[in-house]
Design a protein around this motif. Structure first.
Motif, short mmCIF file in Angstrom:
data_model
loop_
_atom_site.label_atom_id
_atom_site.label_comp_id
_atom_site.label_asym_id
_atom_site.label_seq_id
_atom_site.Cartn_x
_atom_site.Cartn_y
_atom_site.Cartn_z
N ALA A 35 0.83 -1.20 0.00
CA ALA A 35 0.00 0.00 0.00
C ALA A 35 0.87 1.25 0.00
O ALA A 35 0.54 2.26 -0.65
N ASN A 36 1.99 1.20 0.71
CA ASN A 36 2.93 2.32 0.72
C ASN A 36 3.50 2.55 -0.68
O ASN A 36 3.60 3.69 -1.15
N LEU A 37 3.84 1.46 -1.36
CA LEU A 37 4.37 1.56 -2.72
C LEU A 37 3.32 2.12 -3.68
O LEU A 37 3.63 2.97 -4.53
N LYS A 38 2.08 1.65 -3.54
CA LYS A 38 1.01 2.12 -4.42
C LYS A 38 0.73 3.60 -4.19
O LYS A 38 0.43 4.33 -5.14
N THR A 39 0.81 4.03 -2.94
CA THR A 39 0.60 5.45 -2.64
C THR A 39 1.69 6.31 -3.27
O THR A 39 1.42 7.35 -3.88
N PRO A 45 2.48 10.78 -11.06
CA PRO A 45 1.91 11.59 -12.15
C PRO A 45 1.64 13.03 -11.73
O PRO A 45 1.89 13.96 -12.51
N LEU A 46 1.17 13.23 -10.50
CA LEU A 46 0.88 14.58 -10.02
C LEU A 46 2.16 15.39 -9.88
O LEU A 46 2.22 16.56 -10.27
N LEU A 47 3.18 14.76 -9.30
CA LEU A 47 4.47 15.44 -9.14
C LEU A 47 5.08 15.76 -10.49
O LEU A 47 5.69 16.82 -10.69
N GLY A 48 4.94 14.83 -11.44
CA GLY A 48 5.49 15.04 -12.77
C GLY A 48 4.83 16.23 -13.47
O GLY A 48 5.50 17.08 -14.06
N ALA A 197 1.00 12.42 3.91
CA ALA A 197 0.79 12.22 2.47
C ALA A 197 -0.42 13.01 1.98
O ALA A 197 -0.38 13.63 0.91
N MET A 198 -1.49 13.01 2.78
CA MET A 198 -2.69 13.76 2.40
C MET A 198 -2.42 15.26 2.42
O MET A 198 -2.94 16.01 1.58
N GLU A 199 -1.61 15.71 3.37
CA GLU A 199 -1.28 17.14 3.43
C GLU A 199 -0.45 17.57 2.21
O GLU A 199 -0.65 18.66 1.67
N VAL A 200 0.47 16.70 1.80
CA VAL A 200 1.28 17.02 0.61
C VAL A 200 0.41 17.00 -0.64
O VAL A 200 0.57 17.84 -1.53
N HIS A 201 -0.53 16.06 -0.69
CA HIS A 201 -1.47 16.03 -1.82
C HIS A 201 -2.22 17.35 -1.90
O HIS A 201 -2.38 17.93 -2.99
N LYS A 202 -2.66 17.85 -0.75
CA LYS A 202 -3.36 19.14 -0.70
C LYS A 202 -2.44 20.26 -1.17
O LYS A 202 -2.88 21.18 -1.89
N SER A 203 -1.16 20.21 -0.79
CA SER A 203 -0.20 21.24 -1.21
C SER A 203 -0.03 21.23 -2.73
O SER A 203 0.05 22.31 -3.35
N ILE A 204 0.04 20.05 -3.32
CA ILE A 204 0.18 19.95 -4.78
C ILE A 204 -1.04 20.56 -5.46
O ILE A 204 -0.92 21.33 -6.42
N ILE A 205 -2.23 20.20 -4.96
CA ILE A 205 -3.46 20.74 -5.53
C ILE A 205 -3.51 22.26 -5.36
O ILE A 205 -3.90 22.99 -6.28
N ASN A 206 -3.10 22.74 -4.19
CA ASN A 206 -3.07 24.19 -3.96
C ASN A 206 -2.18 24.89 -4.98
O ASN A 206 -2.57 25.88 -5.61
N LEU A 207 -0.96 24.39 -5.14
CA LEU A 207 0.01 25.01 -6.04
C LEU A 207 -0.48 25.02 -7.48
O LEU A 207 -0.35 26.02 -8.19
N LEU A 208 -1.04 23.90 -7.91
CA LEU A 208 -1.56 23.83 -9.28
C LEU A 208 -2.75 24.76 -9.47
O LEU A 208 -2.89 25.41 -10.51
N THR A 209 -3.59 24.84 -8.45
CA THR A 209 -4.74 25.74 -8.51
C THR A 209 -4.28 27.19 -8.57
O THR A 209 -4.86 28.01 -9.30
N ASP A 221 -8.62 12.77 -13.74
CA ASP A 221 -8.73 11.34 -14.03
C ASP A 221 -7.44 10.55 -13.74
O ASP A 221 -7.43 9.33 -13.83
N ILE A 222 -6.37 11.25 -13.37
CA ILE A 222 -5.13 10.53 -13.02
C ILE A 222 -4.79 10.69 -11.54
O ILE A 222 -3.81 10.12 -11.06
N ASP A 223 -5.59 11.47 -10.83
CA ASP A 223 -5.35 11.68 -9.40
C ASP A 223 -6.08 10.59 -8.60
O ASP A 223 -7.27 10.69 -8.33
N THR A 224 -5.34 9.56 -8.21
CA THR A 224 -5.92 8.43 -7.48
C THR A 224 -5.41 8.36 -6.03
O THR A 224 -5.63 7.36 -5.35
N VAL A 225 -4.75 9.41 -5.58
CA VAL A 225 -4.11 9.38 -4.26
C VAL A 225 -5.12 9.11 -3.15
O VAL A 225 -4.92 8.21 -2.31
N LYS A 226 -6.19 9.86 -3.09
CA LYS A 226 -7.16 9.70 -2.00
C LYS A 226 -7.78 8.32 -2.00
O LYS A 226 -7.97 7.70 -0.95
N LYS A 227 -8.11 7.82 -3.18
CA LYS A 227 -8.73 6.50 -3.29
C LYS A 227 -7.79 5.41 -2.75
O LYS A 227 -8.21 4.52 -2.00
#
Length: 235
Positions: A35-39, A45-48, A197-209, A221-227
């Motif tokens: 699960a750690n690897l999958k996360t 893709p988001l970081l890229g 991990a969820m906080e960093v996901h939020k940071s990525i979304i913030n920056l892109l927004t 359609d490529i953001d599967t982090v939360k799921k």
């Protein structure tokens, strides 16, 4: 795979932490490891996307600022060598120079030379790490660039500026480095915890927004982090 083999291949020191977090359950330890690897995989893709957009926008802005499409090479003797980047190291009293940007460009040029690849601004830009670009938001370089890097973010909330952007960038950069070095991102001490991990996901979304809200639609359609984290939390 037998757990003994799993521990042999991934080392006891690494696997034991997963065992401890899952109450010494061998099956759950393996599930958590995967699960750690999958996360980590879900973040790539988001970081890229973020890294490519950030560097391209910064390149456009600084090429315009310097009226020079080859600024990344030519500014080695410009702002990257400014006298203000020299400082006295408190512990030893030695004079030091913050030449990080210049050193990174020199390293990139040497790598290209080793493969007989012609040196160009495009190649040098592609060679740079996320750390190179985020360093442009640190106070010393930001001042020399007259605050131009903030122009990347056209949709900043009221009251947000360099510091708020830099804090988010630093969080993402550190997390990215951990993923790239295969460090676990599912723990808080010895407990299963994907909060960071969820906080960093939020940071990525913030920056892109803050760059352009439309980008969020592009990556939906490529953001599967939360799921993936939701599933991992059920282990």
């Amino acid at each position: 795979m037998k757990f003994t083999d799993f521990r042999h291949y991934f080392s006891s020191a690494r696997v034991n932490r997963y065992l401890l977090a899952t109450g010494n359950s061998k099956s759950k330890a393996i599930k958590l490891y995967k699960a750690n690897l999958k996360t980590s995989q879900a973040f790539h893709p988001l970081l890229g996307v973020f890294e490519v957009i950030l560097r391209n926008r910064l390149n456009d802005i600084l090429a315009s600022h310097f009226s020079d499409p080859n600024w990344i090479i030519n500014q080695k003797t410009g702002f990257m060598s400014d006298p203000s980047l020299r400082f006295t190291y408190k512990r030893t009293g030695q004079l030091k120079t913050n030449d990080f940007l210049k050193r990174e460009i020199n390293k990139a040029e040497k790598r290209l030379q080793k493969t007989n690849t012609p040196i160009s601004s495009g190649k040098i830009i592609a060679e740079q790490t996320l750390g190179f670009w985020t360093d442009l938001f640190e106070v010393h370089h930001y001042r020399l660039l007259k605050g131009k890097p903030i122009q990347v973010f056209n949709s900043l909330p009221a009251g947000h500026g360099r510091k708020e952007v830099n804090d988010e960038l630093d969080k993402v950069r550190r997390f990215r480095n951990r993923i790239n070095h295969n460090e676990p991102i599912c723990f808080n001490g010895n407990n299963i915890d994907f909060t960071e991990a969820m906080e960093v996901h939020k940071s990525i979304i913030n920056l892109l927004t803050w760059i352009d809200p439309e980008i969020i639609k592009l990556i939906s359609d490529i953001d599967t982090v939360k799921k993936i984290i939701d599933k991992a939390n059920k282990i």
